[in-house]
Design a protein around this motif. Structure first.
Motif, PDB file in Angstrom:
ATOM      1  N   THR A  17       0.625  -1.387   0.165  1.00  0.00           N
ATOM      2  CA  THR A  17       0.088  -0.055   0.036  1.00  0.00           C
ATOM      3  C   THR A  17       0.779   1.240  -0.065  1.00  0.00           C
ATOM      4  O   THR A  17       2.042   1.128   0.371  1.00  0.00           O
ATOM      5  N   ASP A  18       0.511   2.259  -0.377  1.00  0.00           N
ATOM      6  CA  ASP A  18       1.045   3.598  -0.289  1.00  0.00           C
ATOM      7  C   ASP A  18       0.444   4.383   1.111  1.00  0.00           C
ATOM      8  O   ASP A  18       0.951   5.484   1.319  1.00  0.00           O
ATOM      9  N   ARG A  19      -0.569   3.767   1.682  1.00  0.00           N
ATOM     10  CA  ARG A  19      -0.991   4.407   2.683  1.00  0.00           C
ATOM     11  C   ARG A  19       0.117   4.201   3.946  1.00  0.00           C
ATOM     12  O   ARG A  19       0.508   3.466   4.047  1.00  0.00           O
ATOM     13  N   CYS A  20      -0.239   5.313   4.973  1.00  0.00           N
ATOM     14  CA  CYS A  20       0.491   5.118   6.107  1.00  0.00           C
ATOM     15  C   CYS A  20      -0.040   5.998   7.205  1.00  0.00           C
ATOM     16  O   CYS A  20      -0.612   6.919   7.099  1.00  0.00           O
ATOM     17  N   ASN A  21       0.180   5.209   8.416  1.00  0.00           N
ATOM     18  CA  ASN A  21      -0.387   6.046   9.692  1.00  0.00           C
ATOM     19  C   ASN A  21       0.839   6.984  10.316  1.00  0.00           C
ATOM     20  O   ASN A  21       0.526   7.572  11.062  1.00  0.00           O
ATOM     21  N   LEU A  22       1.906   7.099   9.590  1.00  0.00           N
ATOM     22  CA  LEU A  22       2.920   8.079   9.949  1.00  0.00           C
ATOM     23  C   LEU A  22       3.188   8.981   8.896  1.00  0.00           C
ATOM     24  O   LEU A  22       2.683   8.844   7.697  1.00  0.00           O
ATOM     25  N   ARG A  23       3.727  10.194   9.100  1.00  0.00           N
ATOM     26  CA  ARG A  23       4.362  10.848   8.087  1.00  0.00           C
ATOM     27  C   ARG A  23       5.734  11.426   8.107  1.00  0.00           C
ATOM     28  O   ARG A  23       5.898  12.583   8.225  1.00  0.00           O
ATOM     29  N   GLY A  66       5.691  -1.248   2.594  1.00  0.00           N
ATOM     30  CA  GLY A  66       4.707  -0.036   1.968  1.00  0.00           C
ATOM     31  C   GLY A  66       5.250   1.345   1.934  1.00  0.00           C
ATOM     32  O   GLY A  66       6.502   1.379   1.534  1.00  0.00           O
ATOM     33  N   GLY A  67       4.523   2.303   2.103  1.00  0.00           N
ATOM     34  CA  GLY A  67       3.537   2.617   3.043  1.00  0.00           C
ATOM     35  C   GLY A  67       3.640   1.601   4.204  1.00  0.00           C
ATOM     36  O   GLY A  67       4.746   1.229   4.609  1.00  0.00           O
ATOM     37  N   GLU A  68       2.571   1.826   4.950  1.00  0.00           N
ATOM     38  CA  GLU A  68       2.725   0.829   6.310  1.00  0.00           C
ATOM     39  C   GLU A  68       1.904  -0.593   5.750  1.00  0.00           C
ATOM     40  O   GLU A  68       0.652  -0.372   5.733  1.00  0.00           O
ATOM     41  N   PRO A  69       2.737  -1.496   5.870  1.00  0.00           N
ATOM     42  CA  PRO A  69       2.057  -2.755   5.517  1.00  0.00           C
ATOM     43  C   PRO A  69       0.981  -3.282   6.284  1.00  0.00           C
ATOM     44  O   PRO A  69      -0.030  -3.935   6.024  1.00  0.00           O
ATOM     45  N   LEU A  70       1.242  -2.972   7.546  1.00  0.00           N
ATOM     46  CA  LEU A  70       0.252  -3.406   8.621  1.00  0.00           C
ATOM     47  C   LEU A  70      -1.294  -2.800   8.340  1.00  0.00           C
ATOM     48  O   LEU A  70      -2.159  -3.004   9.078  1.00  0.00           O
ATOM     49  N   VAL A  71      -1.265  -1.697   7.567  1.00  0.00           N
ATOM     50  CA  VAL A  71      -2.893  -1.173   7.395  1.00  0.00           C
ATOM     51  C   VAL A  71      -3.565  -1.826   6.458  1.00  0.00           C
ATOM     52  O   VAL A  71      -4.708  -1.461   6.171  1.00  0.00           O
ATOM     53  N   ARG A  72      -2.810  -2.705   5.579  1.00  0.00           N
ATOM     54  CA  ARG A  72      -3.735  -3.421   4.455  1.00  0.00           C
ATOM     55  C   ARG A  72      -4.136  -4.410   5.324  1.00  0.00           C
ATOM     56  O   ARG A  72      -3.726  -5.367   5.906  1.00  0.00           O
ATOM     57  N   THR A  94       8.515  -5.186   6.962  1.00  0.00           N
ATOM     58  CA  THR A  94       9.078  -4.153   7.670  1.00  0.00           C
ATOM     59  C   THR A  94       7.868  -3.217   7.845  1.00  0.00           C
ATOM     60  O   THR A  94       7.029  -2.640   7.170  1.00  0.00           O
ATOM     61  N   THR A  95       8.236  -2.662   9.068  1.00  0.00           N
ATOM     62  CA  THR A  95       7.100  -1.852   9.510  1.00  0.00           C
ATOM     63  C   THR A  95       7.327  -0.810  10.599  1.00  0.00           C
ATOM     64  O   THR A  95       8.753  -0.759  11.064  1.00  0.00           O
ATOM     65  N   ASN A  96       6.404   0.185  10.703  1.00  0.00           N
ATOM     66  CA  ASN A  96       6.872   1.443  11.587  1.00  0.00           C
ATOM     67  C   ASN A  96       6.435   0.983  12.919  1.00  0.00           C
ATOM     68  O   ASN A  96       6.866   1.879  13.981  1.00  0.00           O
ATOM     69  N   GLY A  97       5.882  -0.151  13.208  1.00  0.00           N
ATOM     70  CA  GLY A  97       5.681  -0.694  14.544  1.00  0.00           C
ATOM     71  C   GLY A  97       4.231  -0.153  15.298  1.00  0.00           C
ATOM     72  O   GLY A  97       3.753  -0.921  16.174  1.00  0.00           O
ATOM     73  N   VAL A  98       3.652   0.830  14.433  1.00  0.00           N
ATOM     74  CA  VAL A  98       2.367   1.420  15.278  1.00  0.00           C
ATOM     75  C   VAL A  98       1.526   0.447  15.687  1.00  0.00           C
ATOM     76  O   VAL A  98       0.833   0.436  16.727  1.00  0.00           O
ATOM     77  N   LEU A  99       1.244  -0.679  14.683  1.00  0.00           N
ATOM     78  CA  LEU A  99       0.131  -1.856  15.044  1.00  0.00           C
ATOM     79  C   LEU A  99       0.451  -2.786  15.509  1.00  0.00           C
ATOM     80  O   LEU A  99      -0.408  -3.511  15.633  1.00  0.00           O
ATOM     81  N   LEU A 100       1.644  -2.893  15.843  1.00  0.00           N
ATOM     82  CA  LEU A 100       2.311  -4.219  16.459  1.00  0.00           C
ATOM     83  C   LEU A 100       1.644  -4.561  17.690  1.00  0.00           C
ATOM     84  O   LEU A 100       1.511  -5.913  17.768  1.00  0.00           O
ATOM     85  N   PRO A 101       1.177  -3.445  18.560  1.00  0.00           N
ATOM     86  CA  PRO A 101       0.572  -4.119  19.773  1.00  0.00           C
ATOM     87  C   PRO A 101      -0.505  -5.049  19.559  1.00  0.00           C
ATOM     88  O   PRO A 101      -0.714  -6.081  20.360  1.00  0.00           O
ATOM     89  N   THR A 102      -1.424  -4.816  18.645  1.00  0.00           N
ATOM     90  CA  THR A 102      -2.636  -5.554  18.360  1.00  0.00           C
ATOM     91  C   THR A 102      -2.214  -6.779  17.341  1.00  0.00           C
ATOM     92  O   THR A 102      -3.086  -7.765  17.208  1.00  0.00           O
ATOM     93  N   MET A 103      -1.267  -6.514  16.502  1.00  0.00           N
ATOM     94  CA  MET A 103      -0.980  -7.646  15.469  1.00  0.00           C
ATOM     95  C   MET A 103       0.299  -8.465  15.562  1.00  0.00           C
ATOM     96  O   MET A 103       0.104  -9.498  14.906  1.00  0.00           O
ATOM     97  N   ALA A 104       1.060  -8.309  16.474  1.00  0.00           N
ATOM     98  CA  ALA A 104       2.451  -9.041  16.499  1.00  0.00           C
ATOM     99  C   ALA A 104       1.970 -10.722  16.651  1.00  0.00           C
ATOM    100  O   ALA A 104       2.524 -11.448  15.952  1.00  0.00           O
ATOM    101  N   GLU A 105       1.061 -10.801  17.483  1.00  0.00           N
ATOM    102  CA  GLU A 105       1.047 -12.341  17.595  1.00  0.00           C
ATOM    103  C   GLU A 105       0.137 -13.089  16.454  1.00  0.00           C
ATOM    104  O   GLU A 105       0.694 -14.074  15.760  1.00  0.00           O
TER     105      GLU A 105
END
Ligand code: SAM
Ligand code: SF4
Length: 329
Positions: A17-23, A66-72, A94-105
């Motif tokens: 994706t080209d979307r991201c939750n950071l800038r 991405g972008g941020e792959p965890l937003v896909r 490769t991630t910025n880590g923002v969504l890892l708390p809910t997605m890591a497992e």
């Protein structure tokens, strides 16, 4: 699969994706972003089809970015399906880590074999200045979760920048003191917004000097036998559980050993990070191409992979205008 310079291409980086939750200031502008149309993004079925063809041609490793792959949406389904493809040995992200708390497992359960977390600072204030979003607490929680899960192959990527995070280099490296992870320092590249942001990257020679001053001699770790581990040079420091690494794209070109190609979220096969030549896979996939012809087209395109990135050549007419968030790093 060999290119015209006899480099063996075994690794594909796929932007989801080209979307991201950071800038992040060196990567993405705050405003004026023209987002990719969703209909133009490759579907999971299309991605899987391309990876099956690439695997048949010798590709062994996939990295999702991405972008941020965890937003896909439904990302874990893609990871699981990629892991089932014969010949694909590693599926990393490769991630910025923002969504890892809910997605890591879930990522680990889906079969992810490696995780790179981009981490330029350990300070919430610097984070918000650099990434323009007050989300450091989430990144920290995500990081802690991943470290506690004991996942193998965890890397932290840091881009050192003068007057932004140049005073944090030893502290960032210290993650590899306490945990069996790799902390990699990556030179700021003249792509996208990097210089428009007024940023000046810290040269790797200086990062090196700071680390030796703080922790003693850096001892090289038997290197590059495994090119699937990427272009970093790794070093051990006394008393460290993990390692530190350097990716020095500008000064010490790694192009001669490059083993990768990239696919953008809208399905363009890019042959080099900084060059625009490649192949419009989306068009081929949506025109009903057969599997054999897809493989043939991939092989022909990859053969034309350019010799080097030409970052320093201002006259390079093949320079790509895509920013990092549109390519995936
Ligand atoms: N959003 C994810 C992330 O940040 O990890 C994946 C995509 S991001 C484009 C991938 C990597 O590119 C990040 O580690 C980021 O620091 C790096 N990056 C972006 N712009 C860069 C630049 N101009 N020079 C060096 N690295 C850059
Ligand atoms: Fe987003 Fe990653 Fe670019 Fe930062 S570096 S803006 S997290 S894509």
């Amino acid at each position: 699969m060999l290119d015209q310079y006899a480099r063996k291409i075994e690794y594909v980086r796929i932007s989801l994706t080209d979307r991201c939750n950071l800038r992040c200031r060196y990567c993405m502008p705050e405003d004026g972003i023209v987002k990719m149309q969703r209909a133009d993004m490759l579907t999971f079925a299309e991605i899987l089809r391309v990876v099956r063809a690439l695997a048949a041609l010798g590709v062994k490793k996939v990295r999702l970015t991405g972008g941020e792959p965890l937003v896909r949406r439904n990302l874990t389904e893609l990871i699981y399906a990629l892991r089932q493809i014969s010949g694909i040995e590693q599926v990393a992200l490769t991630t910025n880590g923002v969504l890892l708390p809910t997605m890591a497992e879930d990522l680990l359960r889906a079969g992810l074999t490696g995780l790179n977390i981009s981490l330029d600072t350990l300070q919430a204030g610097t984070f918000v200045e650099l990434a323009r979003r007050p989300l450091f607490a989430q990144v920290q929680a995500g990081m802690e979760k991943v470290l506690a899960m004991g996942m193998e192959q965890v890397k932290f990527n840091c881009v050192p920048i003068y007057e932004v995070n140049d005073d944090e280099i030893p502290a960032l490296a210290a993650l590899a003191k306490d945990y069996p992870v790799k902390v990699r320092f990556i030179e700021l590249m003249p792509i996208g917004c990097a210089y428009a942001a007024g940023y000046r990257g810290v040269p790797m020679t200086e990062v090196w000097a700071q680390l030796e001053k703080a922790y003693g001699r850096l001892c090289p770790v038997g290197k590059k036998g495994d090119l699937l581990q990427g272009p970093a040079e790794y070093y051990q420091l006394a008393g460290f559980a993990g390692q530190v690494g350097f990716i020095d794209a500008l000064e010490h070109q790694f192009c001669a050993a490059c083993n990768r190609v990239r696919i953008t979220a809208d399905g363009f096969l890019k042959l080099c990070l900084n060059q625009k030549n490649g192949l419009n896979l989306r068009k081929l996939l949506r025109s009903g191409i057969s599997d054999d012809n897809l493989k043939w087209a991939l092989r022909q395109a990859v053969y034309r992979k350019p010799a080097e990135h030409l970052f320093r050549d201002s006259k390079n007419t093949a320079k790509d205008s895509r920013a990092m968030y549109q390519v995936g790093g």
